[in-house]
Design a protein around this motif. Structure first.
Motif, PDB file in Angstrom:
ATOM      1  N   MET A   1       0.804  -1.203   0.000  1.00  0.00           N
ATOM      2  CA  MET A   1       0.000   0.000   0.000  1.00  0.00           C
ATOM      3  C   MET A   1       0.844   1.262   0.000  1.00  0.00           C
ATOM      4  SD  MET A   1      -3.045  -1.033  -0.340  1.00  0.00           S
ATOM      5  CE  MET A   1      -3.939   0.480  -0.171  1.00  0.00           C
ATOM      6  N   GLN A   2       2.152   1.153   0.002  1.00  0.00           N
ATOM      7  CA  GLN A   2       2.962   2.361   0.012  1.00  0.00           C
ATOM      8  C   GLN A   2       2.765   3.196  -1.252  1.00  0.00           C
ATOM      9  OE1 GLN A   2       6.995   1.157   0.447  1.00  0.00           O
ATOM     10  NE2 GLN A   2       7.188   0.428  -1.643  1.00  0.00           N
ATOM     11  N   PHE A   3       2.365   2.573  -2.375  1.00  0.00           N
ATOM     12  CA  PHE A   3       2.102   3.328  -3.590  1.00  0.00           C
ATOM     13  C   PHE A   3       0.874   4.216  -3.435  1.00  0.00           C
ATOM     14  CE2 PHE A   3       4.308  -0.024  -6.300  1.00  0.00           C
ATOM     15  CZ  PHE A   3       5.352   0.820  -6.643  1.00  0.00           C
ATOM     16  N   HIS A   4      -0.059   3.794  -2.612  1.00  0.00           N
ATOM     17  CA  HIS A   4      -1.372   4.430  -2.555  1.00  0.00           C
ATOM     18  C   HIS A   4      -1.581   5.212  -1.264  1.00  0.00           C
ATOM     19  CE1 HIS A   4      -2.126   2.075  -6.109  1.00  0.00           C
ATOM     20  NE2 HIS A   4      -1.782   0.986  -5.455  1.00  0.00           N
ATOM     21  N   HIS A   5      -0.594   6.001  -0.851  1.00  0.00           N
ATOM     22  CA  HIS A   5      -0.709   6.737   0.398  1.00  0.00           C
ATOM     23  C   HIS A   5      -1.705   7.903   0.312  1.00  0.00           C
ATOM     24  CE1 HIS A   5       2.611   8.645  -1.781  1.00  0.00           C
ATOM     25  NE2 HIS A   5       2.313   9.752  -1.142  1.00  0.00           N
ATOM     26  N   HIS A   6      -2.183   8.243  -0.886  1.00  0.00           N
ATOM     27  CA  HIS A   6      -3.217   9.268  -1.028  1.00  0.00           C
ATOM     28  C   HIS A   6      -4.523   8.630  -1.522  1.00  0.00           C
ATOM     29  CE1 HIS A   6      -0.481  12.497  -0.200  1.00  0.00           C
ATOM     30  NE2 HIS A   6       0.319  12.115  -1.167  1.00  0.00           N
ATOM     31  N   GLY A   7      -4.694   7.333  -1.287  1.00  0.00           N
ATOM     32  CA  GLY A   7      -5.880   6.630  -1.757  1.00  0.00           C
ATOM     33  C   GLY A   7      -5.599   5.932  -3.073  1.00  0.00           C
ATOM     34  N   TYR A   8      -6.381   4.949  -3.384  1.00  0.00           N
ATOM     35  CA  TYR A   8      -6.176   4.173  -4.601  1.00  0.00           C
ATOM     36  C   TYR A   8      -6.547   4.985  -5.837  1.00  0.00           C
ATOM     37  CZ  TYR A   8      -6.486   0.714  -8.236  1.00  0.00           C
ATOM     38  OH  TYR A   8      -6.292   0.041  -9.413  1.00  0.00           O
ATOM     39  N   VAL A   9      -5.683   4.933  -6.835  1.00  0.00           N
ATOM     40  CA  VAL A   9      -5.931   5.557  -8.124  1.00  0.00           C
ATOM     41  C   VAL A   9      -5.699   4.483  -9.173  1.00  0.00           C
ATOM     42  CG1 VAL A   9      -5.188   7.336  -9.746  1.00  0.00           C
ATOM     43  CG2 VAL A   9      -5.147   7.793  -7.290  1.00  0.00           C
ATOM     44  N   SER A  10      -6.625   4.324 -10.095  1.00  0.00           N
ATOM     45  CA  SER A  10      -6.501   3.315 -11.138  1.00  0.00           C
ATOM     46  C   SER A  10      -5.281   3.605 -12.010  1.00  0.00           C
ATOM     47  CB  SER A  10      -7.764   3.315 -12.003  1.00  0.00           C
ATOM     48  OG  SER A  10      -7.681   2.301 -12.965  1.00  0.00           O
ATOM     49  N   GLY A  11      -4.595   2.570 -12.422  1.00  0.00           N
ATOM     50  CA  GLY A  11      -3.425   2.725 -13.285  1.00  0.00           C
ATOM     51  C   GLY A  11      -2.151   2.330 -12.568  1.00  0.00           C
ATOM     52  N   ASP A  12      -1.040   2.447 -13.253  1.00  0.00           N
ATOM     53  CA  ASP A  12       0.274   2.085 -12.723  1.00  0.00           C
ATOM     54  C   ASP A  12       0.787   3.213 -11.830  1.00  0.00           C
ATOM     55  OD1 ASP A  12       2.945   1.418 -12.223  1.00  0.00           O
ATOM     56  OD2 ASP A  12       3.296   0.696 -14.258  1.00  0.00           O
ATOM     57  N   PRO A  13       0.996   2.977 -10.552  1.00  0.00           N
ATOM     58  CA  PRO A  13       1.438   4.047  -9.657  1.00  0.00           C
ATOM     59  C   PRO A  13       2.857   4.532  -9.935  1.00  0.00           C
ATOM     60  CG  PRO A  13       1.392   1.953  -8.504  1.00  0.00           C
ATOM     61  CD  PRO A  13       0.778   1.717  -9.847  1.00  0.00           C
ATOM     62  N   ARG A  14       3.604   3.781 -10.756  1.00  0.00           N
ATOM     63  CA  ARG A  14       4.959   4.221 -11.099  1.00  0.00           C
ATOM     64  C   ARG A  14       4.953   5.293 -12.184  1.00  0.00           C
ATOM     65  NH1 ARG A  14       6.934  -1.867 -11.509  1.00  0.00           N
ATOM     66  NH2 ARG A  14       5.184  -1.718 -12.920  1.00  0.00           N
ATOM     67  N   VAL A  15       3.840   5.450 -12.881  1.00  0.00           N
ATOM     68  CA  VAL A  15       3.735   6.463 -13.934  1.00  0.00           C
ATOM     69  C   VAL A  15       3.212   7.748 -13.316  1.00  0.00           C
ATOM     70  CG1 VAL A  15       2.703   7.083 -16.148  1.00  0.00           C
ATOM     71  CG2 VAL A  15       3.321   4.689 -15.677  1.00  0.00           C
ATOM     72  N   GLN A  16       4.071   8.750 -13.261  1.00  0.00           N
ATOM     73  CA  GLN A  16       3.704  10.036 -12.676  1.00  0.00           C
ATOM     74  C   GLN A  16       3.008  10.914 -13.723  1.00  0.00           C
ATOM     75  OE1 GLN A  16       7.123  11.805 -10.698  1.00  0.00           O
ATOM     76  NE2 GLN A  16       8.005   9.775 -10.439  1.00  0.00           N
ATOM     77  N   PRO A  17       2.181  11.819 -13.312  1.00  0.00           N
ATOM     78  CA  PRO A  17       1.537  12.706 -14.291  1.00  0.00           C
ATOM     79  C   PRO A  17       2.577  13.558 -15.014  1.00  0.00           C
ATOM     80  CG  PRO A  17       0.511  12.911 -12.121  1.00  0.00           C
ATOM     81  CD  PRO A  17       1.739  12.080 -11.953  1.00  0.00           C
ATOM     82  N   ALA A  18       2.392  13.737 -16.309  1.00  0.00           N
ATOM     83  CA  ALA A  18       3.288  14.615 -17.076  1.00  0.00           C
ATOM     84  C   ALA A  18       3.147  16.030 -16.541  1.00  0.00           C
ATOM     85  CB  ALA A  18       2.952  14.572 -18.552  1.00  0.00           C
ATOM     86  N   ALA A  19       4.255  16.740 -16.502  1.00  0.00           N
ATOM     87  CA  ALA A  19       4.250  18.117 -16.013  1.00  0.00           C
ATOM     88  C   ALA A  19       5.364  18.895 -16.696  1.00  0.00           C
ATOM     89  CB  ALA A  19       4.448  18.148 -14.491  1.00  0.00           C
ATOM     90  N   GLY A  20       5.254  20.208 -16.678  1.00  0.00           N
ATOM     91  CA  GLY A  20       6.310  21.079 -17.207  1.00  0.00           C
ATOM     92  C   GLY A  20       6.747  20.692 -18.607  1.00  0.00           C
ATOM     93  N   VAL A  21       8.041  20.476 -18.776  1.00  0.00           N
ATOM     94  CA  VAL A  21       8.586  20.153 -20.093  1.00  0.00           C
ATOM     95  C   VAL A  21       8.098  18.798 -20.605  1.00  0.00           C
ATOM     96  CG1 VAL A  21      10.637  21.593 -19.776  1.00  0.00           C
ATOM     97  CG2 VAL A  21      10.728  19.187 -19.143  1.00  0.00           C
ATOM     98  N   GLY A  22       7.498  17.984 -19.742  1.00  0.00           N
ATOM     99  CA  GLY A  22       6.991  16.684 -20.159  1.00  0.00           C
ATOM    100  C   GLY A  22       5.624  16.740 -20.816  1.00  0.00           C
ATOM    101  N   ILE A  23       4.937  17.854 -20.705  1.00  0.00           N
ATOM    102  CA  ILE A  23       3.602  17.964 -21.287  1.00  0.00           C
ATOM    103  C   ILE A  23       3.667  18.007 -22.811  1.00  0.00           C
ATOM    104  CG2 ILE A  23       1.574  19.460 -21.492  1.00  0.00           C
ATOM    105  CD1 ILE A  23       1.972  20.100 -18.495  1.00  0.00           C
ATOM    106  N   SER A  24       4.601  18.736 -23.343  1.00  0.00           N
ATOM    107  CA  SER A  24       4.735  18.814 -24.807  1.00  0.00           C
ATOM    108  C   SER A  24       6.205  18.648 -25.184  1.00  0.00           C
ATOM    109  CB  SER A  24       4.176  20.137 -25.324  1.00  0.00           C
ATOM    110  OG  SER A  24       4.871  21.225 -24.729  1.00  0.00           O
TER     111      SER A  24
END
Length: 183
Positions: A1-24
């Protein structure tokens, strides 16, 4: 459960949301880069993986080879390196596929016949218990693959730029980007 310390979110917890230079993130190398890493060896990939966590920093890693390393050049992994892999979240996965070193044998030329070799010693791998992790044998290409996966799943969505050879560097000492690199 260490991946889900803010509650369960569907999907791979190792994939972080794109941000900044990663968006485009452009496929081609931009003319201006905050950090340019030359070489996709272990040091370059570790540095790129760490910097991939900073979406406000434009970082690129270049490699003169046309693609990823296919066969390792150094396949022995020290226990302390495995500790580093833990920080990037892939220690357990690489341990599962690696060969664990339990003892080492040392060889030298046979004094009676120097054309032959003889075993001179055999030692238990980590008698002192330097780490909770073992020493491993795993193809270096796999280690680099794990760093590449971490980078691709990071906010910057970084990946190596293959087919670029570093030719020269010139320090200009003026402007926002005071270093000019020729590839």
């Amino acid at each position: 459960m260490q991946f889900h310390h803010h509650g369960y979110v569907s999907g791979d917890p190792r994939v972080q949301p794109a941000a900044g230079v990663g968006i485009s993130r452009p496929a081609e190398l931009p003319d201006e880069i905050d950090v340019l890493i030359v070489g996709t060896g272990p040091a370059g990939m570790l540095t790129a993986a760490q910097l991939s966590q900073f979406p406000g920093v434009t970082t690129r890693i270049i490699e003169r080879r046309p693609g990823r390393l296919a066969i390792g050049q150094a396949d022995g992994i020290q226990a302390r390196s495995v500790e580093t892999f833990q920080a990037f979240g892939f220690a357990e996965r690489i341990i599962a596929e690696a060969y664990r070193i339990t003892e080492m044998a040392f060889w030298k030329p046979d004094p009676a016949d120097p054309a032959r070799i003889v075993r001179t010693a055999r030692a238990v791998d980590d008698a002192a218990g330097v780490s909770e992790f073992p020493h491993l044998i795993v193809n270096q290409a796999r280690v680099l693959d794990y760093f590449a996966e971490f980078m691709a799943n990071s906010p910057t969505r970084m990946s190596p730029d293959y087919g670029f050879e570093f030719l020269s560097l010139e320090v200009i000492n003026e402007g926002e980007y005071p270093v000019s690199v020729t590839l």
